[in-house]
Design a protein around this motif. Structure first.
Motif, short mmCIF file in Angstrom:
data_model
loop_
_atom_site.label_atom_id
_atom_site.label_comp_id
_atom_site.label_asym_id
_atom_site.label_seq_id
_atom_site.Cartn_x
_atom_site.Cartn_y
_atom_site.Cartn_z
N LEU A 61 0.82 -1.07 0.15
CA LEU A 61 -0.16 0.08 0.04
C LEU A 61 0.81 1.28 -0.12
CD1 LEU A 61 -2.77 -0.95 2.45
CD2 LEU A 61 -2.98 -0.65 0.04
N ALA A 62 2.06 1.23 0.53
CA ALA A 62 3.08 2.36 0.46
C ALA A 62 3.01 2.88 -0.93
CB ALA A 62 4.48 1.89 0.92
N TYR A 63 3.01 2.17 -1.90
CA TYR A 63 3.16 2.48 -3.46
C TYR A 63 1.86 3.00 -3.83
CZ TYR A 63 7.30 -0.37 -3.41
OH TYR A 63 8.62 -0.84 -3.14
N ALA A 64 0.75 2.67 -3.36
CA ALA A 64 -0.61 3.28 -3.97
C ALA A 64 -0.77 4.61 -3.26
CB ALA A 64 -1.82 2.30 -3.35
N PHE A 65 -0.33 4.93 -2.11
CA PHE A 65 -0.47 6.12 -1.29
C PHE A 65 0.58 7.00 -1.54
CE2 PHE A 65 -3.97 3.53 0.34
CZ PHE A 65 -4.83 4.54 0.07
N LYS A 66 1.77 6.73 -2.50
CA LYS A 66 2.77 7.48 -2.20
C LYS A 66 2.70 9.15 -2.59
CE LYS A 66 4.02 6.30 -7.08
NZ LYS A 66 5.05 5.69 -7.91
N TRP A 67 1.66 9.41 -3.27
CA TRP A 67 1.08 10.77 -3.59
C TRP A 67 1.01 11.56 -2.20
CZ3 TRP A 67 -3.65 12.04 -1.92
CH2 TRP A 67 -4.57 11.04 -1.58
N VAL A 68 0.82 10.92 -1.14
CA VAL A 68 0.36 11.50 0.05
C VAL A 68 1.60 12.45 0.51
CG1 VAL A 68 -0.20 11.37 2.56
CG2 VAL A 68 -1.24 9.94 0.99
N TRP A 69 2.69 11.78 0.33
CA TRP A 69 4.12 12.65 0.81
C TRP A 69 4.97 13.22 -0.46
CZ3 TRP A 69 3.50 7.44 1.13
CH2 TRP A 69 4.57 6.49 0.61
N VAL A 237 -2.99 15.82 8.31
CA VAL A 237 -4.00 16.15 7.95
C VAL A 237 -4.71 15.10 6.83
CG1 VAL A 237 -5.89 17.69 7.24
CG2 VAL A 237 -4.04 18.43 8.77
N LEU A 238 -4.03 14.95 5.73
CA LEU A 238 -4.44 14.16 4.62
C LEU A 238 -4.51 12.63 5.18
CD1 LEU A 238 -5.15 14.27 1.68
CD2 LEU A 238 -2.72 13.67 1.07
N ILE A 239 -3.64 12.01 5.73
CA ILE A 239 -3.91 10.75 6.40
C ILE A 239 -5.30 10.54 7.06
CG2 ILE A 239 -2.94 8.93 7.70
CD1 ILE A 239 -0.28 9.91 6.94
N VAL A 240 -5.46 11.69 7.87
CA VAL A 240 -6.70 11.70 8.69
C VAL A 240 -7.81 11.58 7.99
CG1 VAL A 240 -7.73 12.80 10.52
CG2 VAL A 240 -5.40 12.57 10.82
N LEU A 241 -7.72 12.41 6.95
CA LEU A 241 -9.09 12.72 5.99
C LEU A 241 -9.18 11.36 5.30
CD1 LEU A 241 -11.23 14.66 5.05
CD2 LEU A 241 -9.52 15.32 3.21
N LEU A 242 -7.98 10.68 4.87
CA LEU A 242 -8.29 9.43 4.06
C LEU A 242 -8.95 8.30 5.01
CD1 LEU A 242 -4.97 9.55 1.76
CD2 LEU A 242 -7.23 9.86 1.15
#
Length: 514
Positions: A61-69, A237-242
């Motif tokens: 999942l780290a690859y799927a959410f790399k846009w977060v950071w 904040v983005l992680i909390v929202l997701l």
């Protein structure tokens, strides 16, 4: 844009940038497999339960959410390593972390220190995903739009070779060191991971050797408008929202709120006794906090690249996002059931593996290479259309194969055609996504656009088994071919519009795509 000569089209593959992307692609392909499929084999051979191995696969999942950071890579220059430049410093850091992480994984035997092994693998996955972000940004900034497909083909070649080496090659090495079948030997796997940690060295040396992309200093300064603390807050904040948004709807579904409307329970009873409703209330408050003016200020590092994209393309952004979200849908939805189809048709696992590994890999790389040349010769959108058409049309070959039984020659032809068209389409799509990004936010915008590319096809792919059960294989492949038609219409619409009026150029002065 005037068409280039064939010599100019092929010249991209002879450039230093092409060699750099080939070696960097190799460095990117190694860790992805070593923390996913190869790690699963190691865990199973060590006697780890299948359920635990399944949970361990969530590392991906780290690859799927790399846009977060990803905004961090655009807007924060690293201390000390920052002397290498904005892109090379992040590449060097991520590659050092991957190499150190793979070496650290070799220190933990899953039979005695499974939790530590998984924890280090998670760190390797995040470092590897960060390397992918930095690599995409570097590729975007080192060459013009029409060269992006050729560079992506070089990157893909290195990536696929590394994946093959880190999967089949790693299993062969571990067996050679003594971990054979039922006789698990921890030192064999430890030696294998130490060896692959050393294979990160060519990528690191390439990072130190290659030049920093010539992005104007003014562009870099305008991108770096937020401090590190603000960027870290935006990620939080983005992680909390997701997490809070999907959890809010899930808890509402499991709550007894429908009983209030049917007068079975009162609102007070719901608040006092229904824990699902209380969790729904909590997640709702968290969501509202994230979407408040305070939360939006915290999200500014992520929202700024998005608003830049919308401001540049305005209403066209909807067409572009629709095109991006659907371009790989036809072959992605079909691909979920491809191996199941081969087995159901009567092919042996050895036949499937040999044809897929040999013809599939070669034809994918050939298709990507041809796509790079054609785009440099004729431009992006014509080849984007051809790639989309070919990807959808080759699904009809699977429909023909379904009526022929286990015909090996037809299997070879079908897989070859499908992988060639997939390689061509991928090269064209990478070039098109690259042409849409602003160099001020290249890491963030490309990560977001590439995530949008995967979202809808992966969601629809989850229903591919249901479609096969209801339609049968022949009609399923026909439907997946027809799924590609709306994308072709969107490409045609965009192509015609750009012939009359080119897309707005990015703020950095880059020429618009053609």
């Amino acid at each position: 844009m005037p068409h280039r000569t064939w010599r100019e089209a092929f010249a991209t593959y002879a450039s230093p940038a092409a060699l750099a992307l080939l070696l960097l692609g190799f460095a990117a392909g190694l860790p992805m497999v070593l923390v996913f499929s190869t790690l699963s084999v190691w865990l199973r051979e060590a006697g780890v339960a299948r359920e635990t191995i399944g949970y361990a696969s969530l590392i991906g999942l780290a690859y799927a959410f790399k846009w977060v950071w990803s905004p961090l890579l655009d807007q924060w220059r690293l201390p000390l390593l920052g002397r290498l430049g904005r892109r090379r410093s992040w590449l060097a850091l991520s590659q050092l972390l991957v190499a150190a992480g793979l070496a650290a994984m070799a220190l933990f035997d899953p039979q005695t220190h499974l939790a530590w092994l998984i924890a280090v693998a998670v760190l390797v996955a995040f470092a590897s995903a960060t390397q992918d972000i930095a690599l995409d940004a570097y590729r975007l900034e080192i060459a013009e739009n029409t060269q992006q497909a050729a560079l992506a083909a070089c990157y893909t070649t290195g990536y696929r070779v590394a994946m093959l080496l880190a999967s089949a090659g790693a299993l062969f090495v571990a067996e050679g060191f003594g971990s054979v079948g039922g006789s698990y030997l921890y030192p064999a796997w430890a030696s294998t991971y130490l060896l692959f940690a050393l294979l990160m060295l060519p990528g690191l040396l390439t990072t130190l050797w290659m030049p920093e992309p010539p992005v104007p200093q003014q562009t870099q300064q305008s991108a770096a408008r937020y401090g590190l603390s603000h960027q870290l807050i935006s990620v939080l904040v983005l992680i909390v929202l997701l997490i809070s948004v999907p959890a809010m709807f899930t808890q509402l579904y499991h709550s007894g709120v429908d009983g209030v409307f049917s007068s079975r329970v009162t609102l007070l009873d719901l608040i006092l006794d229904d824990r699902a409703f209380l969790r729904f209330t909590l997640y709702t408050l968290l969501t509202l906090l994230c979407l408040s003016s305070f939360g939006r200020r915290g999200l500014a590092p992520v929202l700024t690249p998005i608003s830049d994209f919308i401001q540049r393309y305005r209403w066209q952004a909807l067409v572009l996002l629709g095109l991006i979200a659907t371009y790989r849908m036809s072959d992605t939805v079909m691909g979920v059931m491809a191996n199941v189809f081969y087995i159901d048709l009567g092919f042996s696992k050895d036949q499937i593996a040999s044809v897929s590994k040999l013809f599939g890999l070669v034809m994918t790389l050939l298709g990507a290479g041809v796509g790079g040349v054609l785009i440099a010769r004729f431009g992006i959108l014509p080849i984007l259309f051809i790639g989309g058409l070919a990807s959808a049309a080759t699904n009809l070959l699977f429909a023909m194969l379904s009526g022929m039984g286990p015909n090996l020659q037809m299997l070879v032809f079908t897989i070859s055609a499908d992988n060639f068209s997939g390689g061509l389409a991928t090269a064209a799509f990478v070039a098109y996504l690259s042409s849409l990004t602003n160099l001020q936010f290249s890491a963030t915008q490309y990560a977001l656009l590439s995530s949008i590319m995967l979202l809808l096809p992966r969601l629809m792919g989850g229903y591919s088994g249901v479609m096969v059960e209801k339609l049968g294989y022949a009609d399923f492949f026909l439907v997946t071919a027809l799924i590609g038609v709306p994308t072709l219409l969107l490409i045609g619409l965009q192509w015609g519009r750009e012939r009359r009026q080119p897309l707005p150029a990015p703020a950095t002065g880059e020429s618009p795509p053609h």
